[in-house]
Motif scaffolding. Structure first.
Motif, short mmCIF file in Angstrom:
data_model
loop_
_atom_site.label_atom_id
_atom_site.label_comp_id
_atom_site.label_asym_id
_atom_site.label_seq_id
_atom_site.Cartn_x
_atom_site.Cartn_y
_atom_site.Cartn_z
N GLY A 1 1.79 -5.91 1.66
CA GLY A 1 1.10 -6.68 0.46
C GLY A 1 1.74 -5.82 -0.43
N LEU A 2 2.08 -6.48 -1.68
CA LEU A 2 2.25 -5.78 -2.86
C LEU A 2 1.90 -6.46 -4.11
CD1 LEU A 2 6.25 -4.93 -2.35
CD2 LEU A 2 4.41 -3.40 -2.32
N GLY A 3 0.49 -6.53 -3.92
CA GLY A 3 -0.32 -6.92 -4.97
C GLY A 3 -0.70 -5.77 -6.02
N ALA A 4 -1.84 -5.87 -6.82
CA ALA A 4 -2.02 -4.51 -7.67
C ALA A 4 -2.48 -3.40 -6.64
CB ALA A 4 -3.42 -5.02 -8.15
N ILE A 5 -3.04 -3.46 -5.56
CA ILE A 5 -3.10 -2.18 -4.69
C ILE A 5 -1.89 -1.84 -4.13
CG2 ILE A 5 -4.52 -1.02 -2.76
CD1 ILE A 5 -6.82 -3.17 -3.35
N GLY A 6 -1.41 -2.78 -3.39
CA GLY A 6 -0.05 -2.17 -2.90
C GLY A 6 0.95 -1.77 -3.44
N ARG A 7 1.16 -2.16 -4.75
CA ARG A 7 2.27 -1.71 -5.53
C ARG A 7 1.62 -0.17 -6.09
NH1 ARG A 7 5.38 -5.56 -9.62
NH2 ARG A 7 6.08 -7.34 -8.10
N ALA A 8 0.43 -0.23 -6.45
CA ALA A 8 -0.01 1.32 -6.78
C ALA A 8 0.04 2.52 -5.72
CB ALA A 8 -1.41 1.20 -7.35
N GLY B 1 6.48 8.45 -5.50
CA GLY B 1 6.56 9.69 -6.42
C GLY B 1 6.70 10.73 -5.59
N GLY B 2 6.00 10.76 -4.40
CA GLY B 2 5.81 12.09 -3.48
C GLY B 2 4.45 12.22 -3.12
N LEU B 3 4.04 12.14 -1.87
CA LEU B 3 2.88 12.62 -1.37
C LEU B 3 3.19 13.42 0.06
CD1 LEU B 3 0.67 9.16 -1.47
CD2 LEU B 3 0.38 11.42 -2.96
N ASP B 4 2.87 14.58 -0.18
CA ASP B 4 3.27 15.73 0.70
C ASP B 4 3.22 15.13 2.21
OD1 ASP B 4 4.42 18.01 1.80
OD2 ASP B 4 2.62 19.03 1.74
N GLY B 5 4.10 15.17 2.96
CA GLY B 5 4.12 14.88 4.25
C GLY B 5 4.02 13.32 4.64
N LEU B 6 4.40 12.53 3.55
CA LEU B 6 4.55 11.03 4.08
C LEU B 6 5.62 10.46 3.12
CD1 LEU B 6 0.68 10.31 3.01
CD2 LEU B 6 1.56 10.35 5.28
N ALA B 7 6.14 9.52 3.89
CA ALA B 7 7.48 8.70 3.27
C ALA B 7 7.35 7.29 3.50
CB ALA B 7 8.85 9.24 3.90
N LEU B 8 7.49 6.47 2.31
CA LEU B 8 7.42 4.89 2.53
C LEU B 8 8.77 4.60 2.81
CD1 LEU B 8 6.05 2.52 1.69
CD2 LEU B 8 7.08 2.50 -0.50
N VAL B 9 8.50 3.92 4.12
CA VAL B 9 9.73 3.44 4.95
C VAL B 9 10.10 1.71 4.86
CG1 VAL B 9 9.97 5.55 6.24
CG2 VAL B 9 8.74 3.46 7.10
N ALA B 10 8.97 1.48 4.70
CA ALA B 10 8.94 -0.36 5.01
C ALA B 10 7.71 -0.94 4.23
CB ALA B 10 8.91 -0.74 6.19
N VAL B 11 8.19 -2.29 3.87
CA VAL B 11 7.09 -2.99 3.16
C VAL B 11 7.45 -4.39 3.85
CG1 VAL B 11 7.04 -1.89 0.84
CG2 VAL B 11 8.52 -3.86 1.17
N SER B 12 6.15 -5.19 3.81
CA SER B 12 6.22 -6.59 4.28
C SER B 12 5.59 -7.39 3.43
CB SER B 12 5.53 -6.42 5.52
OG SER B 12 5.38 -7.91 6.20
N GLU C 1 12.46 -6.81 -7.80
CA GLU C 1 12.80 -5.87 -9.16
C GLU C 1 11.91 -4.67 -8.90
OE1 GLU C 1 12.29 -6.19 -13.76
OE2 GLU C 1 12.26 -8.04 -12.71
N PHE C 2 10.62 -4.86 -8.53
CA PHE C 2 9.89 -3.77 -8.34
C PHE C 2 10.36 -2.81 -7.14
CE2 PHE C 2 6.48 -2.01 -5.57
CZ PHE C 2 5.90 -1.13 -6.43
N LEU C 3 10.74 -3.36 -6.28
CA LEU C 3 11.18 -2.29 -5.03
C LEU C 3 12.63 -1.81 -5.51
CD1 LEU C 3 10.38 -4.84 -2.12
CD2 LEU C 3 9.36 -2.54 -2.68
N ALA C 4 13.27 -2.37 -6.32
CA ALA C 4 14.72 -1.73 -6.84
C ALA C 4 14.37 -0.73 -7.56
CB ALA C 4 15.36 -2.95 -7.43
N ALA C 5 13.21 -0.64 -8.48
CA ALA C 5 12.97 0.38 -9.31
C ALA C 5 12.47 1.61 -8.52
CB ALA C 5 11.73 -0.24 -10.43
N LEU C 6 12.15 1.77 -7.39
CA LEU C 6 11.84 2.77 -6.68
C LEU C 6 12.79 3.75 -6.34
CD1 LEU C 6 9.32 1.22 -3.87
CD2 LEU C 6 8.60 2.14 -6.15
#
Length: 272
Positions: free
Chosen positions: A14-21, A28-39, A48-53
């Motif tokens: 989910g990439l609503g207000a919470i998911g996007r934040a 942006g970098g949270l130690d020990g974590l990496a965003l690898v996938a979304v659904s 467009e949002f994902l391409a800007a990451l």
């Protein structure tokens, strides 16, 4: 610095207000974590949002996420909770959930997590003092009562409103629209009262936690007041949450998830 071997892979549903934040914070970098996938239900809407990451995550169906991630963050409609959580906890992984009200109808997932070494995490979200409630629950809590006041647009369309033919959109003064238990509120307001269910799970359960819901046309913020009476302390908590772009959700909810994630790799953890 965290070694690559210790990095936990995170998926967001989910990439609503919470998911996007949350996705932005992970990118942006949270130690020990990496965003690898979304659904998401409509990938084109979020391209467009994902391409800007800085590093675009994979876009995958829900049932493929547990193959590539160690942690899933559920920021989706309540009806999807089971399909998101079950694959993770059954494989000993972690599911961070926001649709906690739906957990009451899928409570067998807790047993599944326990049997397989998985974990279901409910962030503090919009409720200050949740640590105090969990601490009091180690003793005896006599009563918990919550009064929630919301702008009309934050309650419009809730099943309880529709089923009882309550015309809240035309009210001109505060109207009490519900008085019951947290379990009943979860069914009647699935997108609105996750905070009440979180409170009940931290304390004396969804059937003993009492809740009032008021629609107030003068409000622009969600207002919660909680009264707890226990053998260790009696306390009252009040909070006014600034709504996000989704009027049903406060901005602090996303920040609560991010704060929890940040704690995972922190040398100092404050709060239980």
């Amino acid at each position: 610095m965290t070694s690559p071997q210790s990095v936990k892979r995170v998926a967001v549903v989910g990439l609503g207000a919470i998911g996007r934040a949350v996705a932005t914070a992970l990118d942006g970098g949270l130690d020990g974590l990496a965003l690898v996938a979304v659904s998401v239900s409509d990938p084109a809407k979020h391209r467009e949002f994902l391409a800007a990451l800085s590093k675009s995550p994979a876009i995958l169906p829900i049932d493929a996420l547990a193959d590539v991630a160690d942690i899933v963050i559920e920021c989706a409609p309540a009806a999807l909770l089971r399909s998101i959580v079950a694959p993770f906890v059954s494989r000993g992984k972690t599911a961070i959930i926001l649709s906690v009200g739906a957990l009451l109808e899928n409570d067998d997932l807790v047993a599944t997590a326990k049997q397989n070494g998985g974990q279901i995490v409910v962030p503090t979200g919009a409720l200050i003092g949740l640590d105090a409630v969990t601490a009091a629950a180690e003793g005896t809590i006599h009563s918990v009562r919550m009064v929630t006041r919301k702008p009309v647009k934050g309650l419009a369309g809730a099943p309880y409103i529709v089923e009882n033919n309550i015309d809240i959109e035309s009210i001109t003064e505060p109207l009490k629209i519900f008085d019951g238990t947290a379990r009943e509120a979860a069914k009647g307001f699935p997108a609105n009262l996750n905070v009440a269910v979180a409170l009940s799970l931290a304390g004396i359960g969804p059937d003993r936690t009492r809740l009032e819901i008021w629609a107030d046309p003068a409000l622009t913020r969600n207002v919660h007041r909680v009264e707890v009476d226990s053998d260790s302390a009696s306390f009252t908590m009040s909070i006014e949450n600034i709504p996000s772009e989704n009027p049903k959700t406060g901005r602090i909810t996303a920040l609560s998830v991010i704060a929890y994630l940040r704690k995972q790799g922190s040398a100092l953890r404050v709060g239980t």
